[in-house]
Write a protein that holds these residues in place. Structure first.
Motif, PDB file in Angstrom:
ATOM      1  N   LYS A 194       0.992  -1.158   0.009  1.00 12.65           N
ATOM      2  CA  LYS A 194      -0.101  -0.020   0.084  1.00 12.65           C
ATOM      3  C   LYS A 194       0.872   1.179   0.047  1.00 12.65           C
ATOM      4  CE  LYS A 194      -3.941   2.084   1.998  1.00 12.65           C
ATOM      5  NZ  LYS A 194      -5.117   2.121   3.083  1.00 12.65           N
ATOM      6  N   ASP A 195       0.362   2.225  -0.919  1.00  6.94           N
ATOM      7  CA  ASP A 195       1.263   3.429  -0.888  1.00  6.94           C
ATOM      8  C   ASP A 195       2.594   3.241  -0.970  1.00  6.94           C
ATOM      9  OD1 ASP A 195      -1.305   4.855  -0.455  1.00  6.94           O
ATOM     10  OD2 ASP A 195      -0.872   4.841   1.616  1.00  6.94           O
ATOM     11  N   GLY A 196       3.215   2.389  -1.935  1.00  8.02           N
ATOM     12  CA  GLY A 196       4.532   2.165  -2.183  1.00  8.02           C
ATOM     13  C   GLY A 196       5.417   1.486  -1.234  1.00  8.02           C
ATOM     14  N   LYS A 197       4.675   0.999  -0.161  1.00  2.00           N
ATOM     15  CA  LYS A 197       5.240   0.045   1.055  1.00  2.00           C
ATOM     16  C   LYS A 197       4.725  -1.249   0.832  1.00  2.00           C
ATOM     17  CE  LYS A 197       7.741   3.773   2.627  1.00  2.00           C
ATOM     18  NZ  LYS A 197       9.125   3.856   2.287  1.00  2.00           N
ATOM     19  N   CYS A 198       5.513  -2.496   1.327  1.00  2.00           N
ATOM     20  CA  CYS A 198       5.108  -3.436   1.617  1.00  2.00           C
ATOM     21  C   CYS A 198       5.589  -4.198   2.707  1.00  2.00           C
ATOM     22  CB  CYS A 198       5.911  -4.246   0.434  1.00  2.00           C
ATOM     23  SG  CYS A 198       5.501  -6.056   0.238  1.00  2.00           S
ATOM     24  N   ALA A 199       4.668  -5.162   3.712  1.00  2.00           N
ATOM     25  CA  ALA A 199       4.778  -5.693   4.808  1.00  2.00           C
ATOM     26  C   ALA A 199       4.588  -7.069   4.491  1.00  2.00           C
ATOM     27  CB  ALA A 199       3.945  -5.288   5.795  1.00  2.00           C
ATOM     28  N   ILE A 200       5.592  -7.923   4.914  1.00  2.00           N
ATOM     29  CA  ILE A 200       5.434  -9.373   4.689  1.00  2.00           C
ATOM     30  C   ILE A 200       5.372 -10.106   6.130  1.00  2.00           C
ATOM     31  CG2 ILE A 200       6.763 -11.366   4.000  1.00  2.00           C
ATOM     32  CD1 ILE A 200       7.690  -9.766   1.571  1.00  2.00           C
ATOM     33  N   CYS A 201       4.432 -10.666   6.624  1.00  2.00           N
ATOM     34  CA  CYS A 201       4.505 -11.378   7.772  1.00  2.00           C
ATOM     35  C   CYS A 201       4.643 -12.859   7.822  1.00  2.00           C
ATOM     36  CB  CYS A 201       3.023 -11.109   8.415  1.00  2.00           C
ATOM     37  SG  CYS A 201       3.110  -9.091   8.940  1.00  2.00           S
ATOM     38  N   LEU A 202       5.459 -13.255   8.491  1.00  2.00           N
ATOM     39  CA  LEU A 202       5.932 -14.895   8.697  1.00  2.00           C
ATOM     40  C   LEU A 202       5.793 -15.144  10.216  1.00  2.00           C
ATOM     41  CD1 LEU A 202       9.021 -14.918   6.281  1.00  2.00           C
ATOM     42  CD2 LEU A 202       6.556 -15.533   5.750  1.00  2.00           C
ATOM     43  N   PRO A 203       5.610 -16.556  10.153  1.00  2.00           N
ATOM     44  CA  PRO A 203       5.508 -17.141  11.691  1.00  2.00           C
ATOM     45  C   PRO A 203       6.873 -17.157  12.200  1.00  2.00           C
ATOM     46  CG  PRO A 203       5.199 -18.944  10.193  1.00  2.00           C
ATOM     47  CD  PRO A 203       5.055 -17.435   9.305  1.00  2.00           C
ATOM     48  N   GLY A 204       7.030 -17.099  13.580  1.00  2.00           N
ATOM     49  CA  GLY A 204       8.244 -17.334  14.354  1.00  2.00           C
ATOM     50  C   GLY A 204       8.852 -18.560  14.045  1.00  2.00           C
ATOM     51  N   PRO A 205       8.319 -19.811  14.315  1.00  2.00           N
ATOM     52  CA  PRO A 205       8.946 -20.963  14.259  1.00  2.00           C
ATOM     53  C   PRO A 205       9.860 -21.143  13.177  1.00  2.00           C
ATOM     54  CG  PRO A 205       6.841 -21.341  15.171  1.00  2.00           C
ATOM     55  CD  PRO A 205       6.874 -19.962  14.586  1.00  2.00           C
ATOM     56  N   PRO A 206      11.159 -21.600  13.348  1.00  2.00           N
ATOM     57  CA  PRO A 206      12.100 -21.627  12.011  1.00  2.00           C
ATOM     58  C   PRO A 206      11.811 -22.457  11.016  1.00  2.00           C
ATOM     59  CG  PRO A 206      13.360 -21.115  14.022  1.00  2.00           C
ATOM     60  CD  PRO A 206      11.991 -21.591  14.628  1.00  2.00           C
ATOM     61  N   ARG A 207      11.424 -23.378  11.359  1.00  2.00           N
ATOM     62  CA  ARG A 207      10.827 -24.413  10.326  1.00  2.00           C
ATOM     63  C   ARG A 207       9.635 -23.967   9.576  1.00  2.00           C
ATOM     64  NH1 ARG A 207       6.895 -28.801   9.583  1.00  2.00           N
ATOM     65  NH2 ARG A 207       6.104 -28.223  11.701  1.00  2.00           N
ATOM     66  N   GLU A 208       8.356 -23.269   9.983  1.00  2.00           N
ATOM     67  CA  GLU A 208       7.468 -22.678   9.088  1.00  2.00           C
ATOM     68  C   GLU A 208       7.994 -21.605   8.379  1.00  2.00           C
ATOM     69  OE1 GLU A 208       3.868 -22.177  11.307  1.00  2.00           O
ATOM     70  OE2 GLU A 208       4.507 -23.459  13.084  1.00  2.00           O
TER      71      GLU A 208
END
Length: 417
Positions: A141-155
């Motif tokens: 949105k508005d030239g910015k990007c957010a990527i959200c990933l879970p914390g457990p390293p395997r996932e």
């Protein structure tokens, strides 16, 4: 494009969990040609996370978040990111079905709070998680990007490799190609000095050196209009590097030395054995970590005491008494004993002072690596002396293991007389 990583979790701040996610993601982003600007760690605090997102987006195009996508009340990353991006959350039926299926497949009843994980920011691209319950997503949105990933390293790793890598490609107009070269037997500063003719004034390809325990890695990367152009540029640079430091290179394809050794033993149809004292089986372990090692590795002896060296490897007790258990003579006899017992083509041994206390008059880090070879190598035997003069037991043991691997590698490649 500039990218920063925000790891969310109070346990990270308290040192209860090591933030390996940031290391992994940074490495992958770097290989893809993105500029990693900052690593941030923030606790499970909505206010602090909100302020951090605001400040980080001032000079970054993309933020990758890890953690805080779970089902509990303190898992608020998704909610705060949605608020920061100015969007609402909606209930995703497919995500909910996948979460429920995760529990059904394991004959478990899904707790009601897992329903929370099925809420996704409006307009986000969902990354469906086959390694756990938390859906991930990317939102622009508005030239910015957010990527959200879970914390457990395997996932996190599964989602990054299977979803995020492709998602990020749209942010780069050029193709990246790289190769990783492994060297041993030369320090990072000496390696860089020898490579100055290609490092000075470099633009593309880039050459970067990285030090590891006992060895150094070179990363050669290029970003061009096409992958073919990038690969040609990298391959040409690798040829120049080989001319300068070829004697120290053991792999052009980012392989561990143990992998190279096992591969060459297979190609030459040779058998290997070992006899270890101060390393306590580390050498045998690193060899057997390589798939298919059983076809080339026959025996690994751990003879920690003088009695074991005498009884199992037939080391003459008088040699031990006259020369010390840590000596070139004992190392060679250990290698010979292991070779005879295993009927192997190459045998390698080690005896030394790993630390922190050596015998009077001796140095911590002093060790002898013995070797003995069959008639295919002229029945030669000998030793290599090492003296790190370090008291760090773990470091010394790992370095001795690496030097044992190097001895075998040099025998296989005719570099050890």
């Amino acid at each position: 494009m500039n990218v920063s990583i925000i790891a969310v979790g109070t346990e990270l701040l308290f040192g209860q969990t090591v933030n390996t996610n940031a290391t992994y993601i940074s490495n992958q982003l770097n290989l893809m040609g993105f500029n990693v600007m900052y690593h941030h760690v923030v606790g499970d605090n909505p206010g602090r996370l909100k302020e951090l997102i605001k400040s980080t987006f001032t000079d970054n195009d993309i933020i990758i978040f890890t953690g805080g996508l779970g089902p509990t009340q303190d898992d608020l990353t998704k909610e705060i990111v949605a608020e920061a991006m100015g969007v609402e959350l909606y209930f995703d039926e497919r995500c909910y079905a996948e979460i429920k299926s995760y529990f059904d497949d394991r004959n478990r009843i899904m707790p009601e709070n897992n329903r929370k994980q099925a809420y996704i920011p409006v307009g986000a691209e969902v990354f469906h998680n086959e390694a756990g319950t938390a859906p991930a997503f990317g939102i622009e949105k508005d030239g910015k990007c957010a990527i959200c990933l879970p914390g457990p390293p395997r996932e996190m790793k599964w989602l990054f490799n299977n979803c995020v890598t492709d998602y990020l490609k749209k942010f780069s107009s050029k193709e990246m190609y790289y190769r990783v070269i492994r060297t041993i037997g030369i320090g990072e500063s000496d390696l860089e000095t020898k490579l100055l003719p290609v490092i000075n004034n470099q633009v593309d390809p880039t050459v970067a050196t990285y030090a590891k325990e006992g060895e150094c890695t070179l990363r050669v990367a290029s970003q061009r209009e096409t992958e073919a152009e990038a690969q040609l540029a990298v391959d040409n640079m690798v040829s120049e590097i080989e001319k300068l430091v070829g004697n120290y290179i053991y792999s052009f394809d980012d392989e561990e030395l143990s992998e190279v050794v096992v591969k060459q033993l297979k190609e030459k149809e040779l058998k290997l054995s070992s006899a270890e004292s101060c390393t306590g089986g580390l050498f045998a372990s690193c060899i057997t970590d390589v798939p298919g090692a059983s076809s080339v590795f026959s025996y690994g002896f751990v003879t920690y005491s003088a009695a074991a060296k005498s009884e199992i490897l037939d080391v003459d007790i008088e040699v031990i008494e006259n020369h010390s258990v840590v000596s070139a003579e004992v190392a060679v006899l250990m290698a010979k004993g292991a070779q005879n017992a295993a009927n192997s083509d190459i045998s390698v041994s080690v005896t030394g002072y790993a630390g922190p206390e050596a015998d009077p008059g001796r140095d911590n880090g002093n060790a002898y690596i013995g070797y003995s070879c069959s008639e295919r190598f002229g029945e030669k035997c000998g030793y290599v002396e090492i003296n790190t003069k370090r008291s760090d037991r773990k470091w010394n043991r790992n370095y001795f293991k690496l030097r044992m691997l190097l001895v075998v590698y040099e025998i296989l490649n005719g570099k050890l007389s």
